[in-house]
Design a protein around this motif. Structure first.
Motif, PDB file in Angstrom:
ATOM      1  N   THR A  10     -35.147 -22.563   5.746  1.00 21.82           N
ATOM      2  CA  THR A  10     -35.563 -21.164   5.549  1.00 21.82           C
ATOM      3  C   THR A  10     -37.081 -21.059   5.502  1.00 21.82           C
ATOM      4  O   THR A  10     -37.654 -20.080   5.987  1.00 21.82           O
ATOM      5  CB  THR A  10     -34.947 -20.573   4.269  1.00 21.82           C
ATOM      6  OG1 THR A  10     -35.288 -21.383   3.131  1.00 21.82           O
ATOM      7  CG2 THR A  10     -33.435 -20.472   4.375  1.00 21.82           C
ATOM      8  N   GLY A  11     -37.730 -22.084   4.932  1.00 23.00           N
ATOM      9  CA  GLY A  11     -39.193 -22.106   4.955  1.00 23.00           C
ATOM     10  C   GLY A  11     -39.732 -22.191   6.374  1.00 23.00           C
ATOM     11  O   GLY A  11     -40.694 -21.505   6.731  1.00 23.00           O
ATOM     12  N   LEU A  12     -39.101 -23.014   7.207  1.00 21.67           N
ATOM     13  CA  LEU A  12     -39.513 -23.116   8.612  1.00 21.67           C
ATOM     14  C   LEU A  12     -39.315 -21.796   9.340  1.00 21.67           C
ATOM     15  O   LEU A  12     -40.146 -21.397  10.169  1.00 21.67           O
ATOM     16  CB  LEU A  12     -38.716 -24.219   9.309  1.00 21.67           C
ATOM     17  CG  LEU A  12     -38.966 -25.663   8.869  1.00 21.67           C
ATOM     18  CD1 LEU A  12     -37.985 -26.605   9.548  1.00 21.67           C
ATOM     19  CD2 LEU A  12     -40.400 -26.090   9.161  1.00 21.67           C
ATOM     20  N   ALA A  13     -38.208 -21.115   9.037  1.00 20.76           N
ATOM     21  CA  ALA A  13     -37.927 -19.832   9.692  1.00 20.76           C
ATOM     22  C   ALA A  13     -39.020 -18.812   9.389  1.00 20.76           C
ATOM     23  O   ALA A  13     -39.528 -18.127  10.288  1.00 20.76           O
ATOM     24  CB  ALA A  13     -36.564 -19.301   9.246  1.00 20.76           C
ATOM     25  N   VAL A  14     -39.390 -18.710   8.125  1.00 13.18           N
ATOM     26  CA  VAL A  14     -40.442 -17.767   7.733  1.00 13.18           C
ATOM     27  C   VAL A  14     -41.776 -18.187   8.329  1.00 13.18           C
ATOM     28  O   VAL A  14     -42.524 -17.365   8.876  1.00 13.18           O
ATOM     29  CB  VAL A  14     -40.546 -17.680   6.193  1.00 13.18           C
ATOM     30  CG1 VAL A  14     -41.729 -16.807   5.786  1.00 13.18           C
ATOM     31  CG2 VAL A  14     -39.252 -17.117   5.600  1.00 13.18           C
ATOM     32  N   ALA A  15     -42.085 -19.483   8.239  1.00 14.40           N
ATOM     33  CA  ALA A  15     -43.381 -19.982   8.702  1.00 14.40           C
ATOM     34  C   ALA A  15     -43.538 -19.831  10.207  1.00 14.40           C
ATOM     35  O   ALA A  15     -44.620 -19.484  10.695  1.00 14.40           O
ATOM     36  CB  ALA A  15     -43.547 -21.445   8.300  1.00 14.40           C
ATOM     37  N   ILE A  59     -36.385 -17.790  17.763  1.00 16.34           N
ATOM     38  CA  ILE A  59     -36.503 -19.162  17.242  1.00 16.34           C
ATOM     39  C   ILE A  59     -36.493 -19.155  15.716  1.00 16.34           C
ATOM     40  O   ILE A  59     -35.842 -19.994  15.078  1.00 16.34           O
ATOM     41  CB  ILE A  59     -37.779 -19.829  17.784  1.00 16.34           C
ATOM     42  CG1 ILE A  59     -37.674 -20.010  19.300  1.00 16.34           C
ATOM     43  CG2 ILE A  59     -38.012 -21.179  17.101  1.00 16.34           C
ATOM     44  CD1 ILE A  59     -38.937 -20.521  19.952  1.00 16.34           C
ATOM     45  N   SER A  60     -37.192 -18.196  15.118  1.00 13.59           N
ATOM     46  CA  SER A  60     -37.188 -18.076  13.662  1.00 13.59           C
ATOM     47  C   SER A  60     -35.767 -17.857  13.145  1.00 13.59           C
ATOM     48  O   SER A  60     -35.331 -18.498  12.180  1.00 13.59           O
ATOM     49  CB  SER A  60     -38.096 -16.912  13.230  1.00 13.59           C
ATOM     50  OG  SER A  60     -38.027 -16.700  11.844  1.00 13.59           O
ATOM     51  N   GLY A  61     -35.028 -16.967  13.803  1.00 13.46           N
ATOM     52  CA  GLY A  61     -33.648 -16.719  13.413  1.00 13.46           C
ATOM     53  C   GLY A  61     -32.763 -17.934  13.583  1.00 13.46           C
ATOM     54  O   GLY A  61     -31.846 -18.174  12.784  1.00 13.46           O
ATOM     55  N   ALA A  62     -33.027 -18.742  14.622  1.00 13.84           N
ATOM     56  CA  ALA A  62     -32.240 -19.955  14.839  1.00 13.84           C
ATOM     57  C   ALA A  62     -32.418 -20.937  13.689  1.00 13.84           C
ATOM     58  O   ALA A  62     -31.444 -21.548  13.213  1.00 13.84           O
ATOM     59  CB  ALA A  62     -32.633 -20.602  16.167  1.00 13.84           C
ATOM     60  N   PHE A  63     -33.653 -21.117  13.213  1.00 15.45           N
ATOM     61  CA  PHE A  63     -33.887 -21.988  12.055  1.00 15.45           C
ATOM     62  C   PHE A  63     -33.092 -21.486  10.849  1.00 15.45           C
ATOM     63  O   PHE A  63     -32.476 -22.281  10.123  1.00 15.45           O
ATOM     64  CB  PHE A  63     -35.374 -22.024  11.704  1.00 15.45           C
ATOM     65  CG  PHE A  63     -36.194 -22.932  12.575  1.00 15.45           C
ATOM     66  CD1 PHE A  63     -35.847 -24.262  12.752  1.00 15.45           C
ATOM     67  CD2 PHE A  63     -37.342 -22.479  13.198  1.00 15.45           C
ATOM     68  CE1 PHE A  63     -36.598 -25.112  13.549  1.00 15.45           C
ATOM     69  CE2 PHE A  63     -38.116 -23.312  13.995  1.00 15.45           C
ATOM     70  CZ  PHE A  63     -37.746 -24.629  14.182  1.00 15.45           C
ATOM     71  N   ALA A  64     -33.112 -20.171  10.627  1.00 13.14           N
ATOM     72  CA  ALA A  64     -32.381 -19.610   9.495  1.00 13.14           C
ATOM     73  C   ALA A  64     -30.876 -19.796   9.656  1.00 13.14           C
ATOM     74  O   ALA A  64     -30.166 -20.095   8.680  1.00 13.14           O
ATOM     75  CB  ALA A  64     -32.714 -18.123   9.355  1.00 13.14           C
ATOM     76  N   GLY A  65     -30.369 -19.625  10.880  1.00 13.23           N
ATOM     77  CA  GLY A  65     -28.948 -19.825  11.117  1.00 13.23           C
ATOM     78  C   GLY A  65     -28.508 -21.242  10.822  1.00 13.23           C
ATOM     79  O   GLY A  65     -27.433 -21.471  10.236  1.00 13.23           O
ATOM     80  N   GLY A  72     -35.953 -11.107   7.294  1.00 14.54           N
ATOM     81  CA  GLY A  72     -34.515 -11.130   7.540  1.00 14.54           C
ATOM     82  C   GLY A  72     -33.908 -12.509   7.536  1.00 14.54           C
ATOM     83  O   GLY A  72     -32.755 -12.667   7.992  1.00 14.54           O
ATOM     84  N   VAL A  73     -34.608 -13.511   7.035  1.00 10.04           N
ATOM     85  CA  VAL A  73     -34.076 -14.874   7.016  1.00 10.04           C
ATOM     86  C   VAL A  73     -32.769 -14.941   6.235  1.00 10.04           C
ATOM     87  O   VAL A  73     -31.835 -15.660   6.607  1.00 10.04           O
ATOM     88  CB  VAL A  73     -35.125 -15.847   6.437  1.00 10.04           C
ATOM     89  CG1 VAL A  73     -34.521 -17.228   6.179  1.00 10.04           C
ATOM     90  CG2 VAL A  73     -36.303 -15.963   7.387  1.00 10.04           C
ATOM     91  N   GLU A  74     -32.674 -14.178   5.158  1.00  2.54           N
ATOM     92  CA  GLU A  74     -31.445 -14.169   4.355  1.00  2.54           C
ATOM     93  C   GLU A  74     -30.239 -13.727   5.189  1.00  2.54           C
ATOM     94  O   GLU A  74     -29.184 -14.376   5.176  1.00  2.54           O
ATOM     95  CB  GLU A  74     -31.615 -13.246   3.147  1.00  2.54           C
ATOM     96  CG  GLU A  74     -30.403 -13.139   2.250  1.00  2.54           C
ATOM     97  CD  GLU A  74     -30.163 -14.377   1.400  1.00  2.54           C
ATOM     98  OE1 GLU A  74     -29.013 -14.566   0.951  1.00  2.54           O
ATOM     99  OE2 GLU A  74     -31.120 -15.144   1.188  1.00  2.54           O
ATOM    100  N   GLY A  75     -30.377 -12.637   5.920  1.00  6.06           N
ATOM    101  CA  GLY A  75     -29.277 -12.163   6.754  1.00  6.06           C
ATOM    102  C   GLY A  75     -28.964 -13.121   7.884  1.00  6.06           C
ATOM    103  O   GLY A  75     -27.789 -13.345   8.228  1.00  6.06           O
ATOM    104  N   GLN A  76     -29.998 -13.696   8.494  1.00  8.18           N
ATOM    105  CA  GLN A  76     -29.793 -14.654   9.585  1.00  8.18           C
ATOM    106  C   GLN A  76     -29.090 -15.908   9.070  1.00  8.18           C
ATOM    107  O   GLN A  76     -28.256 -16.492   9.772  1.00  8.18           O
ATOM    108  CB  GLN A  76     -31.144 -14.990  10.214  1.00  8.18           C
ATOM    109  CG  GLN A  76     -31.769 -13.806  10.935  1.00  8.18           C
ATOM    110  CD  GLN A  76     -33.289 -13.811  10.935  1.00  8.18           C
ATOM    111  OE1 GLN A  76     -33.924 -14.820  10.626  1.00  8.18           O
ATOM    112  NE2 GLN A  76     -33.894 -12.679  11.255  1.00  8.18           N
ATOM    113  N   LEU A  77     -29.408 -16.314   7.857  1.00 10.91           N
ATOM    114  CA  LEU A  77     -28.719 -17.446   7.235  1.00 10.91           C
ATOM    115  C   LEU A  77     -27.241 -17.129   7.025  1.00 10.91           C
ATOM    116  O   LEU A  77     -26.367 -17.966   7.306  1.00 10.91           O
ATOM    117  CB  LEU A  77     -29.400 -17.785   5.906  1.00 10.91           C
ATOM    118  CG  LEU A  77     -28.811 -18.918   5.062  1.00 10.91           C
ATOM    119  CD1 LEU A  77     -29.927 -19.619   4.280  1.00 10.91           C
ATOM    120  CD2 LEU A  77     -27.762 -18.421   4.057  1.00 10.91           C
TER     121      LEU A  77
END
Length: 348
Positions: free
Chosen positions: A65-70, A244-250, A81-86
């Motif tokens: 999740t840190g990578l997704a945000v970063a 790509i950010s969403g993929a990390f979160a997923g 939206g990392v929470e929803g993507q997760l």
């Protein structure tokens, strides 16, 4: 250049120390012993092999999740939206893990890829709206968190669950759970996902720092007008960054669905992992290596806090206060930089 890099490393460390000092003052003011409190926290995170295993397990989704945000932040976007993507990644991974009978060498990667695809798809819409209609990504990603939560709950109840609130366990061929780690950590919930998280950190570093596309993504984040003048496709890069950010979160969701829990259940509220990822990225300086360390810090704080009430009588809420203070000092890093620059000028 070297002094700037040292300063970037020093400021988060100083922020953590200041947060702990402020937390100690809060403990003293509340009538608790800060030495006993922090001793219990450290023991609860690293005191024996079981606690170490639990800390590593908690660190795993924080890395992702840190990578997704970063990743979004490095490309000029703020992905709330990392929470929803997760959550949608968690759902997709469990659905694949429950629905198919395949060899493990096929089934497990397929479930993880499904989670990455679901998270990427959930990041696609904010990216498209940002690129073509200039809709601010913070607004749309916050709203999509709630959509993800309630749609996922509806799918669990109607598709994945006979009991109405929990799916079947994922099949062993799609599981990240490890008998080996269980044996060496006294049956902790540590799983193989930690290796996937570390690999993801390397992928982010390599993509942003060593590829032409990564240079484009960073350039667009730094200055869209200059990038467009240089011939870069600004819209495509904005969309790609959110995907790509969403993929990390997923993939972070897959770690929970295939590893920690082995299923998915309806949720009364958010997991908090996606929102904590914002703080992980902030403390890690939006740097892949820094995120590994800050995720370990958060994992240790979250797991170690469970030992504080029984060993030191300190309520776990105080750990949340300490985390909030650390974030405050990191967010106020410009003040620390100003103080450091004043000190350097005074020394000269």
């Amino acid at each position: 250049m070297k002094s700037n890099r040292l300063q970037q490393l020093f400021i988060p460390v100083l922020a953590v120390l200041l947060g702990m000092i402020a937390g100690s003052i809060v403990m003293l003011a509340s009538g608790y012993n800060p030495i006993a409190g922090f001793s219990a926290l450290v023991y609860g995170a690293f005191g024996d092999t079981y606690y170490i295993g639990e800390t590593i397990r908690q660190t795993t989704p924080y890395i992702l999740t840190g990578l997704a945000v970063a990743f979004a932040f490095r490309t000029g976007l703020f992905n709330i939206g990392v929470e929803g993507q997760l959550i949608v990644g968690w759902l997709a991974a469990v659905w694949v893990g429950v629905s198919f009978d395949l060899p493990k060498i096929v089934h497990l990667p397929l479930a993880i890829l499904a989670a990455a695809a679901a998270g990427a798809l959930w990041g696609l819409l904010p990216g498209v709206l940002k690129a073509y209609l200039k809709v601010h990504e913070v607004i749309i990603t916050i709203m999509m968190n709630y959509i993800a939560l309630h749609v996922t709950n509806a799918i669990i109840r109607s598709v994945l669950s006979d009991e109405g609130f929990k799916s079947d366990p994922v099949k062993p061929s799609a599981s990240l759970q490890s008998e080996f780690f269980g044996a060496i950590t006294h049956h902790s919930t540590m799983h193989y996902g930690i290796f996937i998280a570390i690999a993801a950190a390397f992928i982010m570093w390599f993509l942003l720092e060593r590829t032409t596309k990564g240079f484009e993504l960073r350039a667009v984040g730094f200055n869209q007008h200059a990038s467009q003048y240089a011939g870069m496709n600004v819209r495509a890069n904005i969309i790609l960054a959110m995907v790509i950010s969403g993929a990390f979160a997923g993939v972070a969701g897959a770690m929970e669905g295939l590893g920690t829990f082995g299923n998915i259940s309806t949720k009364a509220g958010f997991t908090g992992l996606g929102f904590d990822g914002i703080a992980v990225a902030l403390i890690g300086g939006n740097n892949a290596f820094g995120i590994l360390l800050s995720a370990l810090l958060f994992g240790a704080l979250k797991v170690g806090a469970l030992e504080m009430p029984s060993s030191a009588g300190v309520p776990t809420e105080l750990v949340d206060i300490i985390i909030a203070l650390i974030i405050f000092f990191v967010a106020s890093s410009y003040m620390i930089r100003w103080l450091l620059s004043r000190g350097q000028k005074g020394a000269e």
